[in-house]
Design a protein around this motif. Structure first.
Motif, mmCIF file in Angstrom:
data_model
loop_
_atom_site.group_PDB
_atom_site.id
_atom_site.type_symbol
_atom_site.label_atom_id
_atom_site.label_comp_id
_atom_site.label_asym_id
_atom_site.label_seq_id
_atom_site.Cartn_x
_atom_site.Cartn_y
_atom_site.Cartn_z
ATOM 1 N N HIS A 11 8.607 44.503 -0.227
ATOM 2 C CA HIS A 11 9.576 44.347 0.858
ATOM 3 C C HIS A 11 10.088 42.917 0.904
ATOM 4 O O HIS A 11 11.283 42.661 1.018
ATOM 5 C CB HIS A 11 8.926 44.698 2.206
ATOM 6 C CG HIS A 11 9.085 46.138 2.571
ATOM 7 N ND1 HIS A 11 10.308 46.727 2.733
ATOM 8 C CD2 HIS A 11 8.176 47.113 2.782
ATOM 9 C CE1 HIS A 11 10.168 47.998 3.041
ATOM 10 N NE2 HIS A 11 8.865 48.265 3.070
ATOM 11 N N LEU A 12 9.141 41.983 0.799
ATOM 12 C CA LEU A 12 9.491 40.569 0.832
ATOM 13 C C LEU A 12 10.502 40.217 -0.240
ATOM 14 O O LEU A 12 11.515 39.566 0.020
ATOM 15 C CB LEU A 12 8.223 39.768 0.552
ATOM 16 C CG LEU A 12 7.665 38.971 1.687
ATOM 17 C CD1 LEU A 12 6.316 38.431 1.286
ATOM 18 C CD2 LEU A 12 8.622 37.838 1.965
ATOM 19 N N ARG B 216 12.425 42.233 -1.832
ATOM 20 C CA ARG B 216 13.708 42.901 -1.623
ATOM 21 C C ARG B 216 14.520 42.176 -0.558
ATOM 22 O O ARG B 216 15.732 42.038 -0.678
ATOM 23 C CB ARG B 216 13.493 44.362 -1.220
ATOM 24 C CG ARG B 216 14.818 45.088 -1.070
ATOM 25 C CD ARG B 216 14.699 46.574 -1.172
ATOM 26 N NE ARG B 216 14.119 47.145 0.029
ATOM 27 C CZ ARG B 216 14.018 48.466 0.233
ATOM 28 N NH1 ARG B 216 14.431 49.308 -0.704
ATOM 29 N NH2 ARG B 216 13.486 48.930 1.325
ATOM 30 N N ARG B 217 13.823 41.689 0.471
ATOM 31 C CA ARG B 217 14.553 40.920 1.491
ATOM 32 C C ARG B 217 15.175 39.681 0.864
ATOM 33 O O ARG B 217 16.308 39.321 1.166
ATOM 34 C CB ARG B 217 13.628 40.470 2.623
ATOM 35 C CG ARG B 217 12.874 41.545 3.298
ATOM 36 C CD ARG B 217 13.717 42.246 4.338
ATOM 37 N NE ARG B 217 13.052 43.475 4.707
ATOM 38 C CZ ARG B 217 13.615 44.463 5.377
ATOM 39 N NH1 ARG B 217 14.863 44.350 5.766
ATOM 40 N NH2 ARG B 217 12.947 45.542 5.650
ATOM 41 N N ALA B 218 14.400 39.008 0.037
ATOM 42 C CA ALA B 218 14.929 37.812 -0.622
ATOM 43 C C ALA B 218 16.159 38.177 -1.440
ATOM 44 O O ALA B 218 17.151 37.452 -1.461
ATOM 45 C CB ALA B 218 13.869 37.176 -1.510
ATOM 46 N N GLN C 221 18.202 40.667 -0.922
ATOM 47 C CA GLN C 221 19.331 40.973 -0.051
ATOM 48 C C GLN C 221 19.916 39.709 0.546
ATOM 49 O O GLN C 221 21.113 39.616 0.783
ATOM 50 C CB GLN C 221 18.889 41.928 1.065
ATOM 51 C CG GLN C 221 18.677 43.340 0.551
ATOM 52 C CD GLN C 221 17.886 44.203 1.530
ATOM 53 O OE1 GLN C 221 17.360 43.704 2.515
ATOM 54 N NE2 GLN C 221 17.812 45.495 1.229
ATOM 55 N N ALA C 222 19.031 38.727 0.794
ATOM 56 C CA ALA C 222 19.498 37.507 1.441
ATOM 57 C C ALA C 222 20.356 36.687 0.483
ATOM 58 O O ALA C 222 21.502 36.384 0.776
ATOM 59 C CB ALA C 222 18.324 36.677 1.932
#
Lengths: 369, 260
Positions: B183-184, B186-188, B190-191
């Motif tokens: 998740h982490l 993937r967030r990175a 997306q960011a």
């Protein structure tokens, strides 16, 4: 679930508009847990080394009080006292201070490079090889003991030995492999030194050569200081400028490389720095072992195991240790010749090394680092 | 996929010890997104990751933006690629914060006790993002596996590099921490980053990745969204498995089921 993730990873998800303010706040929360080490332990160590330095000027066959020493240093006192302090004991104390420092520094740097607390120049055969380099110069009559050829030859031999060691042991060598290779190299250097003595064309050379087999700071002059100090300073400077890379190396060579550390260049620089320091030391004082192992080990808890910040305290501790040992050899009564400081450091250092092995046994048995 | 290619490789070929480990690999990935690099053991996944980051000599060309990676200075390169090696080790019991601060090394912050405000902010953000701010002063060697993994991820995030390369970041983590770590990343992605993750877990690749790269014996044999790159035919041919397939909350589920 997605929601809780959102709040949880917000930090990297989005940088909010009021970012600077928030960031400042975040920084404080992270920063407020502050490292305990400061300058105080360094000052204490420095003061200890300075004290031992002064003590070293007062102790010997003629004992002088600290006040007399201070007077003699500043040009007061009797002429005899001035000669004893300024010409006989001062070079000896300076060499003890500087050689101890660079040996401590070399040990800390090698340990940082190899990421292992058991690495040390003397375990890798560097001093023995440097002694061989110096002996060859004397035996072949290439230069006399007061020439710059001597430290240069010792430095070159030390460089070759450490370089060879790291090549033989390979890039990600376990410490066991390094120590075995180091043992082989010191044995070879010792044998080569003995052979050189046998083959020496000049019979007096053997006498001079015996000088390098066990380290001593006795009867050194300012000529010796001049011979060694420039190289020791250069080696120390090289090691100090590279120190922060050791912290990146804590993550392994590959990660360090990915962070922008040129690992191949770093390795060469550390070998060069160690060779300069150890070679120059051996050229004027013979082989003095185990300071480079003991000093960083004692200092490591002080810097919370940080391999970069370990260097300065290790240098100071190395100075203190060697000065102490050199004072001890003047106090311990002997029958004939005075005790050699290299003997004393080995007698203390080897059991210490064995103790470290017992402590690190598990990781040693594990082999691959 | 090809809109605004950011990281591209052309005809990459790597020989290690006389053996061709990567052969004629060409790829093109966008400015941001999550790519999973999968393949059987020995397919060359780690080698490809290293070659992309310029960490080993390779024939061919790797470009990032409009520059070739080979022409970048080592520090410059380190600012573009944040690299998390497989099974990361830490050799000294350094405090967590100093480990994370190593992510700022490429930016010139070589001394963690003297960070510029900008570097300190990046470190704080990375630690906040990975939920390890409380661990700042703990020796990294005393952490649990999950905490250590988050610390390593924080170190990588702190670089704030446009490309993050992670080699099996979830290996040896329990399921909870595996999901958390992905998740982490993937967030990175997306960011603000292109994240390339090597993984053996086809299920995670199918679920988290925008793009899946399938390597087989040094060659890139499939590239594309999980639905096509992890199609039954690819799994059968490359991985020699048949998979159970389903869908949950709109995300694909792939579980390798039987060996062929």
């Amino acid at each position: 679930m997605e929601n809780s993730d959102d709040t949880r990873y917000q930090g990297i998800l989005k940088r909010p508009p009021g970012h600077a303010v928030l960031a400042g706040f975040e920084r404080d929360t992270v920063r407020c847990v502050k490292r305990p080490t400061g300058v105080a332990p360094l000052i204490a160590l420095g003061a200890l080394a300075a004290l031992l330095f002064l003590l070293s000027l007062g102790i010997g066959s003629v004992r002088l009080s600290p006040i007399t020493v201070a007077q003699a240093l500043l040009g007061g006192g009797s002429e005899e006292q001035r000669i004893i302090v300024q010409e006989i004991r001062l070079p000896r104390a300076i060499l003890g201070l500087c050689i101890g420092a660079v040996l401590g520094l070399s040990g800390a740097a090698l340990q940082g490079l190899l990421r292992n607390p058991l690495a040390a120049p003397s375990l890798f055969g560097a001093p023995q090889s440097a002694a061989f380099g110096a002996v060859v110069v004397i035996a072949l009559g290439l230069a006399d003991v007061r020439s710059f050829m001597l430290p240069l030859a010792a430095i070159a031999a030390a460089f070759v030995s450490v370089f060879l060691l790291l090549v033989v042991a390979g890039r990600n060598a376990s410490l066991l492999l390094l120590i075995l290779a180091g043992l082989a190299i010191s044995s070879l250097a010792g044998a080569a030194t003995a052979l050189t003595m046998n083959l020496a064309p000049n019979p007096f050379a053997a006498l001079e050569i015996a000088f390098w087999l066990l380290g001593s700071l006795e009867d050194r002059s300012f000529r010796h200081v001049l011979l060694a100090l420039p190289f020791i300073a250069l080696g120390a400077a090289v090691l100090m400028t590279e120190r922060h890379a050791f912290r990146a190396l804590a993550l392994g060579e590959e990660a360090a490389q990915s962070l922008g550390v040129n690992v191949a260049r770093l390795r060469l620089l550390v070998i060069a720095g160690v060779a300069l320091g150890v070679g120059a030391s051996v050229a004027v004082a013979g082989t003095i072992s185990f300071i480079g192992l003991v000093a960083p080990h004692l200092m490591r808890p002080l810097v919370r195991h940080d391999p970069a910040r370990l260097l300065v305290p290790s240098a100071l501790a190395g100075s203190a240790l060697l000065l102490t040992a050199d004072i001890a050899v003047r106090i311990i009564p002997t029958n004939a010749d005075s005790l050699r400081v290299g003997v004393l450091t080995a007698i203390i250092g080897v059991p210490f090394f064995l103790y470290l092995i017992v402590r690190e046994r598990r990781s040693l048995g594990g082999g691959l680092a | 996929m090809n809109e605004a290619a950011y990281l591209t490789a052309e005809h990459l070929r790597v020989r290690l010890g006389g053996r061709v480990v990567l052969d004629d690999v060409s790829l093109s990935l966008p400015h941001r997104g999550f790519a999973a690099l999968v393949g059987p053991n020995g397919a060359g996944k780690t080698t490809l990751l290293r070659a992309l980051a310029g960490l080993l000599p390779a024939e061919g060309l790797v470009r990032i933006g409009d520059e070739t990676v080979a022409s970048l200075a080592i520090r410059e390169r380190a600012r573009r690629f944040a690299y998390l090696p497989q099974g990361p080790v830490v050799h000294w019991p350094l405090p967590v914060r100093d480990i994370v601060a190593l992510g700022r090394y490429p930016h010139g912050a070589i001394d963690p006790s003297r960070l510029s405000p900008a570097d300190a902010d990046a470190v704080a953000r990375a630690m906040q993002g990975t939920d390890i701010a409380d661990l700042a002063d703990r020796p990294v060697t005393e952490l649990s596996g999950g905490e250590r993994c988050r610390t390593m991820l924080a170190r990588v995030l702190a670089v704030e590099a446009p490309v993050i390369l992670a080699d099996e970041p979830t290996a040896s983590l329990d399921p909870h921490h595996q999901i958390e770590a992905l998740h982490l990343l993937r967030r990175a992605a997306q960011a603000s980053a292109l994240v390339i993750v090597v993984t053996h877990d086809l299920g995670f690749a199918a679920r988290f990745a925008d793009t899946v790269l399938v390597l087989d014996r040094g060659r890139l044999v499939a590239t594309g969204p999980p639905s096509s790159a992890l199609a039954a035919a690819v799994l059968a041919e490359v991985f020699r498995v048949d998979a159970f397939r389903a869908e949950r909350d709109g995300e694909p589920v792939i579980v390798p089921w039987s060996a062929r």
